[in-house]
Write a protein that holds these residues in place. Structure first.
Motif, mmCIF file in Angstrom:
data_model
loop_
_atom_site.group_PDB
_atom_site.id
_atom_site.type_symbol
_atom_site.label_atom_id
_atom_site.label_comp_id
_atom_site.label_asym_id
_atom_site.label_seq_id
_atom_site.Cartn_x
_atom_site.Cartn_y
_atom_site.Cartn_z
ATOM 1 N N ALA A 167 -8.073 22.601 -39.566
ATOM 2 C CA ALA A 167 -9.123 22.827 -38.574
ATOM 3 C C ALA A 167 -8.653 24.644 -38.300
ATOM 4 N N ASP A 168 -9.995 25.132 -38.195
ATOM 5 C CA ASP A 168 -9.929 26.731 -37.926
ATOM 6 C C ASP A 168 -11.154 26.972 -36.838
ATOM 7 N N TRP A 169 -11.302 28.257 -36.430
ATOM 8 C CA TRP A 169 -12.409 28.635 -35.681
ATOM 9 C C TRP A 169 -12.621 30.205 -35.911
ATOM 10 N N ALA A 170 -13.872 30.533 -35.867
ATOM 11 C CA ALA A 170 -14.420 32.060 -35.599
ATOM 12 C C ALA A 170 -15.527 31.945 -34.730
ATOM 13 N N GLY A 171 -15.602 32.906 -33.654
ATOM 14 C CA GLY A 171 -16.183 33.100 -32.767
ATOM 15 C C GLY A 171 -16.506 31.647 -32.152
ATOM 16 N N HIS A 172 -17.903 31.278 -32.050
ATOM 17 C CA HIS A 172 -18.164 29.943 -31.347
ATOM 18 C C HIS A 172 -18.097 28.627 -32.248
ATOM 19 N N THR A 173 -17.729 28.872 -33.378
ATOM 20 C CA THR A 173 -17.718 27.948 -34.586
ATOM 21 C C THR A 173 -16.335 27.142 -34.916
ATOM 22 N N LEU A 174 -16.069 25.960 -35.005
ATOM 23 C CA LEU A 174 -14.898 25.195 -35.332
ATOM 24 C C LEU A 174 -15.243 24.846 -36.550
ATOM 25 N N LEU A 175 -14.472 25.011 -37.547
ATOM 26 C CA LEU A 175 -14.502 24.343 -38.847
ATOM 27 C C LEU A 175 -13.302 23.330 -39.148
ATOM 28 N N VAL A 176 -13.840 22.186 -39.788
ATOM 29 C CA VAL A 176 -12.665 21.232 -39.803
ATOM 30 C C VAL A 176 -12.888 20.836 -41.422
ATOM 31 N N MET A 177 -11.809 21.081 -42.138
ATOM 32 C CA MET A 177 -11.734 20.818 -43.408
ATOM 33 C C MET A 177 -11.290 19.339 -43.794
ATOM 34 N N CYS A 178 -11.939 18.484 -44.515
ATOM 35 C CA CYS A 178 -11.431 17.117 -44.803
ATOM 36 C C CYS A 178 -11.245 16.759 -46.365
ATOM 37 N N TYR A 179 -10.648 15.700 -46.649
ATOM 38 C CA TYR A 179 -10.493 15.226 -47.741
ATOM 39 C C TYR A 179 -12.083 15.075 -48.187
ATOM 40 N N PRO A 180 -12.199 14.981 -49.644
ATOM 41 C CA PRO A 180 -13.596 14.531 -50.192
ATOM 42 C C PRO A 180 -14.157 13.263 -49.686
ATOM 43 N N GLY A 181 -15.457 13.407 -49.134
ATOM 44 C CA GLY A 181 -16.165 12.258 -48.826
ATOM 45 C C GLY A 181 -15.808 11.872 -47.313
ATOM 46 N N LEU A 228 -20.540 23.480 -33.449
ATOM 47 C CA LEU A 228 -20.848 24.884 -32.577
ATOM 48 C C LEU A 228 -20.451 24.553 -31.206
ATOM 49 N N MET A 229 -19.586 25.538 -30.623
ATOM 50 C CA MET A 229 -18.956 25.463 -28.791
ATOM 51 C C MET A 229 -19.748 26.449 -28.325
ATOM 52 N N ARG A 230 -19.916 26.218 -27.149
ATOM 53 C CA ARG A 230 -20.436 26.944 -26.090
ATOM 54 C C ARG A 230 -19.848 28.337 -26.148
ATOM 55 N N THR A 231 -18.710 28.247 -26.078
ATOM 56 C CA THR A 231 -17.850 29.736 -25.886
ATOM 57 C C THR A 231 -16.855 29.756 -27.157
ATOM 58 N N GLU A 232 -16.546 31.074 -27.207
ATOM 59 C CA GLU A 232 -15.356 31.360 -28.140
ATOM 60 C C GLU A 232 -14.066 30.525 -27.738
ATOM 61 N N GLN A 233 -13.783 30.640 -26.353
ATOM 62 C CA GLN A 233 -12.812 30.060 -25.752
ATOM 63 C C GLN A 233 -12.727 28.434 -25.932
ATOM 64 N N HIS A 240 -7.055 24.295 -31.409
ATOM 65 C CA HIS A 240 -5.652 24.162 -31.182
ATOM 66 C C HIS A 240 -5.367 22.752 -30.877
ATOM 67 N N GLU A 241 -6.293 21.996 -30.090
ATOM 68 C CA GLU A 241 -6.133 20.890 -29.832
ATOM 69 C C GLU A 241 -6.024 19.787 -30.891
ATOM 70 N N LEU A 242 -7.027 19.983 -31.846
ATOM 71 C CA LEU A 242 -7.291 19.261 -33.195
ATOM 72 C C LEU A 242 -5.836 19.356 -34.043
#
Length: 154
Positions: A88-102, A133-138, A145-147
């Motif tokens: 899991a990573d984030w940039a700006g207001h966006t959280l990106l979660v990479m998973c196993y295929p499928g 998409l998160m409301r704020t960068e925070q 960090h929680e994930l």
């Protein structure tokens, strides 16, 4: 009768760490349902039950499909998330979660079903990645960090 049995099965797998069809059959018989092994096997398929790791090499049946609204317990979230997510990573207001295929669609559905203390605007899922998409960068940083605590390092 079948609906009552299915409801009882869902109740039993939440209440007990059932990992074998024989154990589920025994619990159903104790609850007054006279069923066969073939019926239990068919019920497991119809309810979309899967075996999820609960640690220490142990597994238990869990439902892989949720009804409308939040139904997932925190323990179920942790188990399935650990088995599905790589990073899991984030940039700006966006959280990106990479998973196993499928697995991204299931992980995203699970993420959506949880009650968060963060303001999630919406999510979108692909095959091996989902974004929120998160409301704020925070909010994006905090939920990332929680994930990360649920992600198994291989």
């Amino acid at each position: 009768m079948k609906n009552d049995r299915h409801a009882k099965i869902l109740e039993l797998i939440e209440q007990y760490p059932i990992d074998r069809q024989e154990d589920l059959l025994a619990h159903l018989n104790e609850a007054g349902f006279s069923v066969t092994q073939a019926t239990v096997s068919r019920d497991i398929r119809q309810l979309h039950l899967i075996k999820a790791s609960v640690g220490d090499g142990k597994y238990r049946y869990v439902s892989s499909v949720s009804a409308k609204g939040p139904r997932h317990s925190q323990g179920r979230f942790e188990t399935i998330f650990r088995e599905s997510v790589l990073k899991a990573d984030w940039a700006g207001h966006t959280l990106l979660v990479m998973c196993y295929p499928g697995m991204a669609s299931a992980a995203c559905e699970l993420f959506d079903s949880m009650q968060w203390d963060f303001d999630v605007v919406g999510t979108i899922s692909g095959d091996d990645t989902f974004m929120a998409l998160m409301r704020t960068e925070q909010d994006a940083e905090a939920i990332c960090h929680e994930l990360q605590q649920y992600i198994t390092r291989h």
